[in-house]
Design a protein around this motif. Structure first.
Motif, PDB file in Angstrom:
ATOM      1  N   TYR A  41       0.833  -1.209   0.000  1.00 34.92           N
ATOM      2  CA  TYR A  41       0.000   0.000   0.000  1.00 34.92           C
ATOM      3  C   TYR A  41       0.869   1.262   0.000  1.00 34.92           C
ATOM      4  O   TYR A  41       2.026   1.244   0.403  1.00 34.92           O
ATOM      5  N   GLN A  53      -2.934   5.717   1.102  1.00 37.12           N
ATOM      6  CA  GLN A  53      -3.980   4.764   1.474  1.00 37.12           C
ATOM      7  C   GLN A  53      -4.048   4.611   2.993  1.00 37.12           C
ATOM      8  O   GLN A  53      -5.129   4.613   3.579  1.00 37.12           O
ATOM      9  N   SER A  54      -2.903   4.461   3.613  1.00 36.13           N
ATOM     10  CA  SER A  54      -2.853   4.316   5.060  1.00 36.13           C
ATOM     11  C   SER A  54      -3.389   5.566   5.759  1.00 36.13           C
ATOM     12  O   SER A  54      -4.095   5.470   6.765  1.00 36.13           O
ATOM     13  N   ALA A 112      -4.804  -1.170   5.140  1.00 33.84           N
ATOM     14  CA  ALA A 112      -3.482  -0.545   4.992  1.00 33.84           C
ATOM     15  C   ALA A 112      -3.102   0.198   6.270  1.00 33.84           C
ATOM     16  O   ALA A 112      -1.955   0.126   6.725  1.00 33.84           O
ATOM     17  N   SER A 157      -0.030  -0.774   8.910  1.00 33.04           N
ATOM     18  CA  SER A 157       1.102   0.151   9.096  1.00 33.04           C
ATOM     19  C   SER A 157       1.709   0.026  10.495  1.00 33.04           C
ATOM     20  O   SER A 157       2.841   0.446  10.720  1.00 33.04           O
TER      21      SER A 157
END
Length: 163
Positions: free
Chosen positions: A50, A54-55, A140, A144
């Motif tokens: 990702y 996105q995160s 995502a 993380s």
């Protein structure tokens, strides 16, 4: 204990493999399209599947929908392995310290969309609140928090699920 762990990991796979009636064809098609577009090649800014963008989108979605149960940083309930008075388990951490990393994207996405009832949990379904892209962004985000070792283990599971 090994059998219980085996069941926890494989039960969602069995359910998904046997029952596609859990969601409408249209919704399933949209979700499958989004998931099929995900490549596992490391992105420059994260070194994972990702992008940072996105995160970051997932952080907001998570805060508004998931944090109330799973914690602000996906850390969840300290005693998530201990049943509550009602006989249910509390929400597990999604930060890589519980079992979420054992599940490929398809299973994680399915659980978010359809809730935890299909696997014996209490999490409500989010299919009417989050679209397939939102769900991918949430995944995502909580990934993380995963260490590189946890992420690499998950990546191996994800790759195997695509063969």
């Amino acid at each position: 204990m090994k059998i219980k762990s085996f069941i926890i990991v494989l039960l969602p796979l069995i359910i998904l493999g046997c029952d596609n009636s859990l969601e409408s064809n249209s919704q399933s098609s949209k979700n499958n399209l989004v998931l099929s577009q995900i490549t596992l090649s490391p992105k420059e800014d994260t070194d994972r599947w990702y992008f940072t963008e996105q995160s970051e989108r997932g952080r907001t979605i998570f805060a508004n929908n998931c944090a109330v149960c799973h914690g602000n940083k996906a850390e969840a309930t300290p005693n998530w392995k201990t049943r509550t008075a009602s006989g249910h388990y509390p929400p597990p951490p999604l930060n890589g310290t519980a079992h979420a990393w054992h599940h490929p994207l398809r299973i994680l996405s399915h659980t978010i969309r359809n809730g935890g009832a299909t696997v014996g949990g209490q999490m409500p379904p989010f299919k009417n609140k989050l679209n397939p892209t939102d769900i991918v962004d949430v995944i995502a985000y909580f990934q993380s928090y995963w260490t590189n070792d946890v992420y690499e283990s998950w990546l191996s599971i994800e790759k195997s699920s695509r063969e």
